[in-house]
Design a protein around this motif. Structure first.
Motif, short mmCIF file in Angstrom:
data_model
loop_
_atom_site.label_atom_id
_atom_site.label_comp_id
_atom_site.label_asym_id
_atom_site.label_seq_id
_atom_site.Cartn_x
_atom_site.Cartn_y
_atom_site.Cartn_z
N ASP A 542 0.83 -1.20 0.00
CA ASP A 542 0.00 0.00 0.00
C ASP A 542 0.87 1.25 0.00
O ASP A 542 2.04 1.22 0.40
N SER A 543 0.27 2.35 -0.41
CA SER A 543 0.97 3.63 -0.38
C SER A 543 1.29 4.00 1.06
O SER A 543 0.45 3.87 1.96
N VAL A 544 2.52 4.49 1.29
CA VAL A 544 2.91 4.89 2.65
C VAL A 544 2.09 6.09 3.12
O VAL A 544 1.98 6.34 4.33
N LEU A 545 1.51 6.83 2.20
CA LEU A 545 0.68 7.97 2.58
C LEU A 545 -0.59 7.54 3.31
O LEU A 545 -1.22 8.33 4.01
N LYS A 546 -0.97 6.28 3.14
CA LYS A 546 -2.18 5.78 3.78
C LYS A 546 -2.02 5.69 5.30
O LYS A 546 -3.01 5.55 6.03
N ILE A 555 -7.49 11.19 -1.98
CA ILE A 555 -6.43 12.15 -1.63
C ILE A 555 -5.08 11.64 -2.11
O ILE A 555 -4.27 12.39 -2.66
N ILE A 556 -4.85 10.34 -1.92
CA ILE A 556 -3.57 9.76 -2.35
C ILE A 556 -3.43 9.85 -3.86
O ILE A 556 -2.34 10.12 -4.39
N SER A 557 -4.53 9.66 -4.58
CA SER A 557 -4.49 9.80 -6.04
C SER A 557 -4.14 11.22 -6.46
O SER A 557 -3.35 11.44 -7.38
N ARG A 558 -4.70 12.23 -5.75
CA ARG A 558 -4.36 13.62 -6.05
C ARG A 558 -2.89 13.90 -5.77
O ARG A 558 -2.23 14.66 -6.49
N CYS A 559 -2.38 13.29 -4.70
CA CYS A 559 -0.97 13.49 -4.37
C CYS A 559 -0.06 12.92 -5.47
O CYS A 559 0.96 13.52 -5.83
N ARG A 560 -0.43 11.76 -5.98
CA ARG A 560 0.39 11.17 -7.05
C ARG A 560 0.34 12.01 -8.32
O ARG A 560 1.33 12.09 -9.06
N ASP A 561 -0.80 12.63 -8.56
CA ASP A 561 -0.91 13.49 -9.74
C ASP A 561 -0.18 14.81 -9.54
O ASP A 561 0.19 15.48 -10.51
N GLU A 568 8.59 15.62 -9.03
CA GLU A 568 8.24 14.21 -9.01
C GLU A 568 6.92 14.02 -8.26
O GLU A 568 6.52 14.88 -7.46
N PRO A 569 6.23 12.89 -8.48
CA PRO A 569 4.97 12.64 -7.77
C PRO A 569 5.17 12.65 -6.25
O PRO A 569 6.23 12.26 -5.74
N ILE A 570 4.16 13.07 -5.54
CA ILE A 570 4.21 13.13 -4.07
C ILE A 570 3.87 11.74 -3.55
O ILE A 570 2.72 11.31 -3.61
N GLU A 571 4.87 11.03 -3.02
CA GLU A 571 4.67 9.63 -2.64
C GLU A 571 5.11 9.33 -1.21
O GLU A 571 4.92 8.21 -0.75
N SER A 572 5.73 10.26 -0.53
CA SER A 572 6.22 9.99 0.82
C SER A 572 5.71 11.02 1.80
O SER A 572 5.22 12.09 1.42
N VAL A 573 5.83 10.68 3.09
CA VAL A 573 5.42 11.61 4.14
C VAL A 573 6.28 12.86 4.10
O VAL A 573 5.80 13.98 4.35
N ARG A 584 -0.42 22.42 0.00
CA ARG A 584 -0.85 21.27 0.80
C ARG A 584 -2.35 21.34 1.08
O ARG A 584 -3.06 20.34 0.97
N ASN A 585 -2.84 22.51 1.44
CA ASN A 585 -4.26 22.66 1.74
C ASN A 585 -5.12 22.37 0.52
O ASN A 585 -6.18 21.74 0.62
N ASP A 586 -4.67 22.85 -0.64
CA ASP A 586 -5.43 22.61 -1.86
C ASP A 586 -5.42 21.14 -2.25
O ASP A 586 -6.39 20.62 -2.79
N LEU A 587 -4.33 20.48 -1.92
CA LEU A 587 -4.18 19.07 -2.29
C LEU A 587 -5.01 18.17 -1.37
O LEU A 587 -5.66 17.23 -1.83
N LEU A 588 -4.99 18.46 -0.07
CA LEU A 588 -5.63 17.56 0.90
C LEU A 588 -7.11 17.88 1.08
O LEU A 588 -7.92 16.97 1.26
#
Length: 759
Positions: A542-546, A555-561, A568-573, A584-588
């Motif tokens: 699973d994604s570590v963002l979970k 939300i995780i899909s938006r982060c990857r986009d 690079e895609p946002i994939e880590s904490v 961050r606010n717009d993304l989450l």
């Protein structure tokens, strides 16, 4: 008692234990229950400690430097228990069961129905009549014990319905029926059926209910807004509740392991009865509704003193193993002497038939003890927890040390050692974990097999058709996978899942130690990943963002986009932490309270700087010891001023390393494994587990490869609590050849040196 057992096993090394002068053991009648063997061992050990302290202090005039006080219900063989505990005759008090600090009236009602469900239905209306007859006033609280959670809810609803059918409003005192406190507390209850019955003055508890609901119900009951509280029998051990009237609606419960209904233990019956003698100084009442054939048996059991027998002979293996590891037992004679300190030894002569003895003479007892010790030590030797030579001398082995250190059963460590291989992956380790003997206490309730089969169809690792769903190991495996998949479960399954998770990490740590002793790298790393999965409730894929609270798949899909600072895609904490606030606010798109939870997790998420060096790297020789210094330092906020840093370290140093996880049932301190290994050969060379606050320096020792030349090793820093923060570093080791063999004299010197090194 198990915690005190763990603490006192190394009483010779823990000098602070020698200052203990008074020990009070409550519920002493539980010597005959499930915790009895551990209680017996602890009391015997403390007596031995006191005796040893007295012998070492020649100036002492006391017979025992530790005073032991035991409390319990009336016991038939109280004199023997007292003598075993070192109690003098004038200090022994054993009263009749009828003698109580407050009087207790006991009533029996029997029912002829042989079917369990039919019998419970027949008891429903009499329970209501018993309440209205024996506790007619609203200030007389009533406690009703039932066999299961489902029955607790049904009984509460039945009582409310019966009361309404009698043209009675409810069980709430009319003077407080419109109380603001009652209305507000009921509105806070999230369970709809519980909220409904609570407004009528009836409540129910069960294992696994929401903590807020539990607190609300107990508060309402304590304040007198709820007159009747219905609970499963198992709750009597977990909550201290007082009542004027106690009703036992049946004396049996369903045991999924045996697939039949079994009687409550004597300790459970006594515990439930005791709830009725603590509310009113003038006395209480207890009504027992039971199956007719068991009425006379229950009367005799509750009206006469309880006979207590030892069950230590069935649980000697783990206690022997711990004493072998601590070197209390060196040989078979020590093992026999160890038993002579126990209550078991005193009961052998008094009740030989109970312990399958042919007689009660000294010869019979001696032969029985010898056979018992030989059988137990033979099992431990067969499981490779200890070794025993022809003369009876006993030596602890690695598996036994691991079992004793982690306080797990020898059968578990034997299973781990026999099941794990150099090719074992996460699925194999998960199956080994699910079969650990520690989870044998997990109940399989009536009707749960169907629920487990439904959950099993949705699991990542499918179960074979031959799987038996009434077994605790199957249930454990399903609940662990449901935890990783964050499946929605019933309250009782969630409670069982929490129990499994609490014990799982200890077993996983033991698995890591067993694997490391075999020198296998990849299975050890897989077990470490399993530990992370248990704490965070995720699969390793699973994604570590979970892990972050409130992060959904959307939300995780938006982060990857989205893109981080490097595009690079946002994939880590860490990517989330480094984002600008607006981005961050717009993304989450979370509210303030949710963003606060995200901030807490991200601030607790560990960022560790690691530095290392191989000591005397130019002198590394093939087959010789190598030492490596590793420094772990938590990355603190460098933007704060120095004074603020000092304030932080003074006020919040204790909170450093506390794990943030909404899916682990208890507070946990993060730990780290530092591992040196060779990936190409799947070899684990060295492992050390550390707890990191701010900075930690450790030393890893391992043997250099036998082949000279350049070797590419890898150092892993593995978290036991978080996914995505593991680190690995290349460790290049230049290994020189050993001493040359140019002459016979040199060869002889080399041989002598090699032998000295091995020593």
């Amino acid at each position: 008692v198990s915690q005190w057992d763990t603490l006192t096993r190394r009483w010779r090394q823990r000098k602070v234990l020698h200052s203990v002068s008074l020990l009070i053991f409550d519920e002493l009648h539980l010597l005959g229950g499930p915790q009895g063997p551990t209680l017996e061992v602890v009391i015997s050990r403390m007596r031995y400690m006191g005796n040893s302290a007295t012998k070492s202090d020649e100036s002492s005039s006391k017979k025992n430097s530790i005073r032991i006080v035991g409390l319990g219900v009336s016991i038939a063989n109280a004199r023997e228990v007292g003598e075993w505990m070192g109690v003098s005759e004038k200090s022994l008090f054993n009263f009749s069961p009828k003698v109580r600090p407050t009087p207790l009236e006991i009533f029996f009602q029997s029912y002829e129905q042989s079917n369990f469900a039919s019998r419970l239905m027949a008891m429903s209306k009499p329970v209501y009549h018993a309440v209205t007859r024996h506790a007619p006033k609203q200030n007389q609280p009533v406690l009703i014990f039932v066999p299961s959670h489902k029955q607790a809810q049904l009984t509460a609803i039945d009582l409310m319905t019966y009361q309404e059918s009698q043209d009675q409003s409810n069980f709430v005192d009319p003077k407080i029926a419109d109380s603001k406190e009652l209305i507000e507390r009921c509105q806070q209850i999230r369970d709809e059926s519980l909220r409904h019955v609570a407004q009528a003055g009836v409540g129910f508890l069960y294992k696994g209910m929401r903590e807020s609901d539990r607190a609300a119900v107990l508060h309402l009951y304590d304040r007198g807004f709820i007159q009747i509280l219905v609970c499963p029998a198992e709750v009597c051990w977990k909550v201290s509740i007082r009542a004027y009237l106690v009703i036992m609606m049946g004396t049996e419960y369903y045991d999924g392991a045996e697939r039949r209904h079994v009687d409550y233990t004597v300790g459970t019956l006594v515990r439930m009865m005791g709830r009725a003698s603590r509310h009113d100084p003038e006395g209480g009442k207890c009504i027992i509704l039971c199956h007719a054939p068991k009425k006379e048996y229950l009367k005799k059991l509750l009206y006469e003193p309880l006979p207590v027998e030892s069950h230590l002979d069935q649980y000697l293996h783990d206690h022997f193993n711990s004493e072998i590891v601590t070197r209390t037992i060196h040989n078979m004679q020590d093992a026999v002497d160890y038993i002579t300190w126990t209550f078991l030894y005193r009961r052998l002569a008094k009740n030989p038939n109970y312990y399958s003895m042919q007689g009660s003479s000294n010869i019979h007892i001696s032969e029985h003890l010898s056979d018992m010790v030989e059988a137990v030590l033979g099992d431990l030797a067969e499981s490779k927890c200890c070794s025993m030579d022809d003369e009876g001398n006993i030596t602890p082995l690695n598996l036994g040390m691991v079992a004793a250190y982690y306080y797990i059963q020898y059968t578990t460590i034997e299973l781990v050692a026999s099941s794990v291989t150099e090719k074992t992956k996460i699925r194999g380790i998960l199956e080994i974990l699910a079969n650990a003997s520690e989870f044998a206490v997990i109940p399989v309730r009536n009707g749960e097999e169907r629920l487990l089969k439904t959950e099993a169809r949705l699991m990542r690792f499918k179960l074979p058709d031959s799987m038996k769903y009434h077994e605790w190991s199957t249930k454990t495996l399903i609940l662990l996978q449901a935890h990783f998949g964050r499946r929605t479960l019933s309250s009782e399954l969630l409670s069982d899942q929490a129990t499994i998770l609490k014990d799982s990490l200890t077993v996983v740590q033991a698995i890591v130690d067993v694997i490391s002793s075999n020198g296998w790298l990849k299975p050890a790393l897989a077990a470490m990943e399993l530990s992370q999965m248990i704490v965070q409730g995720l699969w390793n894929r699973d994604s570590v963002l979970k892990q972050i609270p409130h992060f959904t798949d959307k939300i995780i899909s938006r982060c990857r986009d989205g893109k981080n600072e490097e595009g690079e895609p946002i994939e880590s904490v860490f990517d989330i932490l480094n984002l600008d606030d607006d981005v961050r606010n717009d993304l989450l798109r979370l509210d303030e309270s949710q963003m606060a939870d995200v901030a807490v997790f991200c601030n607790n998420y560990p960022s560790v700087d690691i530095s290392f060096e191989v000591l005397d790297a130019d002198e590394v020789t093939a087959g010789e010891p190598v030492s490596m210094k590793v420094i772990l330092e938590r990355d603190m906020d460098e933007d704060d001023e120095e004074e603020e840093q000092e304030k932080l370290s003074a006020e919040e140093i204790a909170n450093l390393g506390v794990v943030s996880s909404a899916h682990y049932p208890t507070t946990k301190q993060e730990g780290w494994w530092v591992v040196i290994g060779d990936i190409s050969t799947n070899t684990l060379l060295s492992l050390k587990r550390v707890t990191l606050k701010q900075k930690q320096t450790i030393r890893l020792d391992f043997m250099a490869p036998d082949e000279p030349g350049d070797h590419a090793l890898t150092m892993f820093c593995m978290s036991d609590s978080y996914l995505g923060c593991d680190q690995e570093y290349a460790v290049n080791l230049n290994v020189a050849a050993g001493g040359d063999d140019d002459s016979d004299d040199d060869s002889g010197d080399d041989d002598d040196g090699e032998e000295s090194s091995k020593e």
